[in-house]
Design a protein around this motif. Structure first.
Motif, mmCIF file in Angstrom:
data_model
loop_
_atom_site.group_PDB
_atom_site.id
_atom_site.type_symbol
_atom_site.label_atom_id
_atom_site.label_comp_id
_atom_site.label_asym_id
_atom_site.label_seq_id
_atom_site.Cartn_x
_atom_site.Cartn_y
_atom_site.Cartn_z
ATOM 1 N N ARG A 135 -3.899 6.660 3.589
ATOM 2 C CA ARG A 135 -5.221 6.320 4.142
ATOM 3 C C ARG A 135 -5.412 4.807 4.186
ATOM 4 O O ARG A 135 -5.988 4.261 5.119
ATOM 5 C CB ARG A 135 -6.319 6.983 3.309
ATOM 6 N N HIS A 136 -4.921 4.131 3.130
ATOM 7 C CA HIS A 136 -5.015 2.669 3.138
ATOM 8 C C HIS A 136 -4.087 2.074 4.202
ATOM 9 O O HIS A 136 -4.419 1.092 4.855
ATOM 10 C CB HIS A 136 -4.651 2.108 1.757
ATOM 11 N N LYS A 144 0.845 -1.194 0.000
ATOM 12 C CA LYS A 144 0.000 0.000 0.000
ATOM 13 C C LYS A 144 0.876 1.239 0.000
ATOM 14 O O LYS A 144 1.872 1.300 0.703
ATOM 15 C CB LYS A 144 -0.908 -0.012 1.221
ATOM 16 N N ARG A 183 -5.927 2.965 7.584
ATOM 17 C CA ARG A 183 -7.282 2.463 7.834
ATOM 18 C C ARG A 183 -7.441 0.985 7.506
ATOM 19 O O ARG A 183 -8.207 0.286 8.145
ATOM 20 C CB ARG A 183 -8.301 3.261 7.018
ATOM 21 N N ALA A 184 -6.753 0.507 6.464
ATOM 22 C CA ALA A 184 -6.936 -0.904 6.097
ATOM 23 C C ALA A 184 -5.835 -1.772 6.696
ATOM 24 O O ALA A 184 -6.085 -2.820 7.266
ATOM 25 C CB ALA A 184 -6.970 -1.039 4.581
ATOM 26 N N GLU A 201 0.230 -0.150 -4.718
ATOM 27 C CA GLU A 201 -1.226 -0.137 -4.854
ATOM 28 C C GLU A 201 -1.786 1.252 -4.577
ATOM 29 O O GLU A 201 -1.301 1.943 -3.683
ATOM 30 C CB GLU A 201 -1.775 -1.135 -3.819
ATOM 31 N N HIS A 202 -2.828 1.621 -5.312
ATOM 32 C CA HIS A 202 -3.483 2.926 -5.124
ATOM 33 C C HIS A 202 -2.457 4.065 -5.161
ATOM 34 O O HIS A 202 -2.598 5.049 -4.443
ATOM 35 C CB HIS A 202 -4.257 2.973 -3.797
ATOM 36 N N ASN A 230 -7.758 1.986 -8.495
ATOM 37 C CA ASN A 230 -9.163 2.356 -8.677
ATOM 38 C C ASN A 230 -9.501 2.600 -10.144
ATOM 39 O O ASN A 230 -10.666 2.725 -10.492
ATOM 40 C CB ASN A 230 -9.481 3.672 -7.952
#
Lengths: 538, 538
Positions: free
Chosen positions: B122-123, B118, B126-127, B158-159, B192
């Motif tokens: 935020r990921h 990641k 939060r994830a 990722e992202h 995304n």
């Protein structure tokens, strides 16, 4: 964007969302629009809020001529959009006013005309077989003639990008001729579809600077970049974008109206549709696929049934916490849904709204509304589709209301005991269809047999023969249109067939749907709904 | 590009064409690869000349673990490509060497590992629920452990684009951690799929400048720009592109390997495949669709059956003079063909051109050509359409040539005496379809009866039952797609039904057409053409 009323469009003139599904989209193999189809397509595009709808090529295609005639006669009333006629410039050596093709454009009575012209010197010399001066005169003459007749004119510069790369001066001379003639927009067409975004954006920027003309863009998808190219052109200064519904078009197709609009609205923050329009993208995309008789692409960006579908596993719990970490936009913005099962109207709010439209009040009936939403979702998961079958949806909603309130449902005009259809291809080559129905009507058991030119026609004939002595209103009901769609591997099961039947009683048309693995049974279901719906209005 | 043999790939290391069909592509709803399928897919990708084939996630998916085991055991021998195992970094608070997921990557014996990490704060928070320092340590530890074990490592960030836009420092720290650990490439992932090419290219250029790392790109198609974004990233400096066959992937899918490669080779002049590889694009695309059990997209850029199809009429004579004026590339470059669509406007020039394409020489046969044009016009006026039914058109042209020259026409593999289809909706509600055929084959008269889920399915089943003992090649022929169109009020007569049947024998697809007022007879006609066409190639 303000919604003023400048010349030509009631939608504001700063940006043109221009649809050419009815001409360029219809070039896709397998699409054959009837005039009634064309009117339905234009109506849906107008509901969405597209600014310009190119209706076809009057004079060249008889169906297009008829479409414009019927539109002018009041068969098509547009709220947002302006109708555009497409055609070519005058032929070489003829006066524009005397060219029958140019006259056909005037006769179409469309307020806007898009003229196509070659802008690549190789096409001018080898295909058109005139010199550049005459090619420019053909453009300027025709534009100024049509402008003089009160038309707004756009120019589609065919093969522009190849032409400009090969011989920029000729390409620009053609654009300038259009500008001198009074064209409002010159549209740079990537006719071969061979462009890539970075290079295309550079060309658009350069041409804007060198001509000072208002630029449009028209992209084909041969590099799989039509949407990207259209957006890049807008970022480089184009203020007019030509698209087709679901990217329909010849070869690899055109720029998809729904992806382009989704990008303009959600990524560039451009308000190119009237309020509420973006939320209609998914519904309109699916309805247009239905009319084209092409299965919707479940993986289409923004509007596909799977566009916001997430497999469980890695992200599932995180998605629950914050879906926007995993979706590039909120699917509701474009009328789509995050679940795997996408239903166009299965939201409570929209089904309530739809019910109001159909005369079934669901506003104060939460239980009926809840069970109707569940029912629609279940049926749509097994291949039903109500977006083009209002009459079947109305019957469903009425049943749900009756079920929730314990009242008796609508009495069907008859009940079926059984039917049998026999199709014979005989040894002498003759093909025969024969149907027998056993039905109960008015307390009587009736058996009737009839022939038809196919299984559904025979079944319809036998049913009429059985019922007509009892239900005289049946006489006015005609099967006006019949559409079949095979849904292969729907939801992992065997293929099912979806039948849409449009009925007419001379005053009103209504559409019903039936789904079954057997096409005859699917047709039967739609036929029964059609008669039940009519019986409610007798 | 020179074909040297640097660490990791026999194909040259300056540019990486990286396929992730077996992991990301398999996320598409409806795709379920068996281990044998995976080996077949990898074999085809290797034939094409892809540099890296991501085989799956060993340790997480049992089938993927088995795939790597069988590959290592010699069931998969690659000429060009290197196999890649995909997996995640170590879990928080564990040593990489002791994380079972990381060990599974080693155990897979794949020479290259792609780790996903990641890169959006935020990921991460939060994830993943760790702080940025630990997230970076997880990346650096795992990369350096695997590099220490002799693996080449790529990092999928990722992202990345959302993360970089939101908090560039965190995103870059993750990339730097991978670089410090010894990763060869850091892959910027538009997870995304929300990017557009101009903005994405700017970010890639900026990140290249700020990190000095070798960059890769991985795009999803949620804005319909995955191919364009991949190409823009390459133009901005990425030298490693991750794609999937035919764009398979979750939601709107991934960047299509075939369109990306077509663009790199024909538009950017990059020699990213071994000699002869590009000409295999069309064949490999169709073969991979076959394995995925997804009907090929006829309108796919470069490799679709319609990608170079032109409607006859307007341009036909000009196309004959110089096809490159109308095609963005020579279709042969990607192993595809130019097709001329026969439409109502069919003229001699276009039918002659079409005949050449179908292997029926009409050039020196004016009589056959004249009667073929007349025949096509008559049939199209009564609802036939050959533009999507090349196989039926080929049979028609062969018959016309035989007729004009007095030679005997192609012998049909069987002749029909009669058929009967019975459809019953019984009183208990059950719906049954049953067909009986009487045919002559091999000098014998054969009668067979079968049931099906609808009339056409039953007829097809009965015919197969009758013929299979005599025509063993029939076993390989499958009805791949079935389309129905009702042509209402065609030419003022009663409605007729047009049926298109796409057949496949696992290697080739061909389409036939049948038109009749009775849908079952129309289907029968298309079915007979399909078998006759196949019999000519047995």
């Amino acid at each position: 964007m303000t919604r003023t009323e400048p010349a030509g469009t009631p939608l504001g003139d700063q940006f043109h969302l221009y649809d050419t599904t009815l001409r360029d989209g219809a070039q896709r193999e397998g699409i054959t629009y009837s005039v009634a189809d064309k009117i339905a397509v234009a109506g849906l595009l107008d509901e969405l809020g597209v600014g310009f709808i190119e209706g076809g090529w009057p004079g060249a295609m008889p169906k297009d001529t008829e479409f414009f005639a019927r539109a002018a006669a009041g068969d098509l009333v547009l709220k947002h959009a302006v109708l555009v006629a497409f055609g070519s410039t005058r032929k070489a050596g003829v006066r524009a006013a005397e060219d029958p093709q140019v006259r056909a454009l005037l006769d179409s009575r469309a307020p806007v005309v898009t003229l196509v012209a070659k802008s690549d010197v190789r096409h001018i010399e080898r295909a058109l077989r005139v010199d550049v001066a005459e090619a420019c005169a053909m453009v300027e003459d025709t534009v100024s003639f049509l402008v003089g007749e009160g038309r707004r004119v756009f120019l589609d510069a065919e093969h522009f990008f190849d032409g400009y790369a090969h011989d920029p001066d000729t390409a620009l001379r053609v654009l300038d001729a259009a500008g001198r003639g009074g064209a409002d927009v010159v549209v740079l067409c990537d006719t071969n579809g061979g462009q890539l975004p970075l290079g295309l954006a550079e060309t658009v920027r350069e041409v804007a600077g060198r001509t000072g003309l208002r630029l449009g863009i028209h992209c084909q998808d041969d590099t799989s970049c039509a949407v990207a190219n259209s957006i890049a052109a807008v970022q480089a200064g184009a203020t007019h974008v030509q698209c087709t519904a679901n990217g329909y078009g010849e070869r690899a197709g055109n720029a998809d109206l729904f992806a382009v609009t989704g990008n303009l609205v959600t990524k560039l923050g451009m308000d190119v549709l009237p309020t509420g329009g973006a939320a209609e993208l998914t519904r309109v995309s699916h309805a247009l696929a239905e009319i084209a008789n092409i299965a919707p692409d479940t993986h289409q960006a923004y509007v596909g049934a799977s566009a916001f579908a997430h497999k469980a596993g890695l992200h599932a719990s995180a998605i629950k916490v914050d879906p926007l970490l995993y979706n590039h936009i909120d699917p509701a913005l474009v009328g789509n849904d995050m679940r795997v099962l996408v239903t166009e109207m299965a939201g409570k709010a929209s089904l309530e709204l739809k019910g109001r439209e159909l005369g079934v009040d669901l506003a104060g009936r939460p239980e009926a509304l809840g069970s109707a939403v569940a029912k629609v979702k279940t049926l749509e998961a097994s291949g039903w589709s109500f977006e083009a079958a209002d009459a079947s949806l109305e019957l469903l909603l009425r049943r749900e209301v009756a079920g929730a309130e314990g009242t008796s449902p609508d009495e069907p005009p008859f009940t079926l005991e059984s039917y049998r259809v026999v199709l014979d291809h005989r040894a002498d080559g003759e093909v025969i269809a024969e149907a027998t129905v056993k039905v109960h009507v008015d307390g009587e058991r009736v058996i009737a047999t009839a022939e038809g030119n196919g299984p559904v026609n025979a079944l319809d004939a036998a049913l009429r023969k059985a019922l007509l002595p009892h239900l005289s209103w049946l006489d006015s009901v005609e099967l006006a249109d019949y559409k079949v769609r095979i849904l292969s591997n729907h939801a992992g099961t065997d293929a099912v067939t979806r039948v849409l039947i449009e009925s007419s009683d001379g005053e009103r048309e209504w559409t019903t749907v039936g789904v079954h693995e057997n096409i005859v049974e699917a047709s039967w279901l739609a036929l029964c709904d059609a008669l039940l719906h009519k019986s409610l209005r007798v």
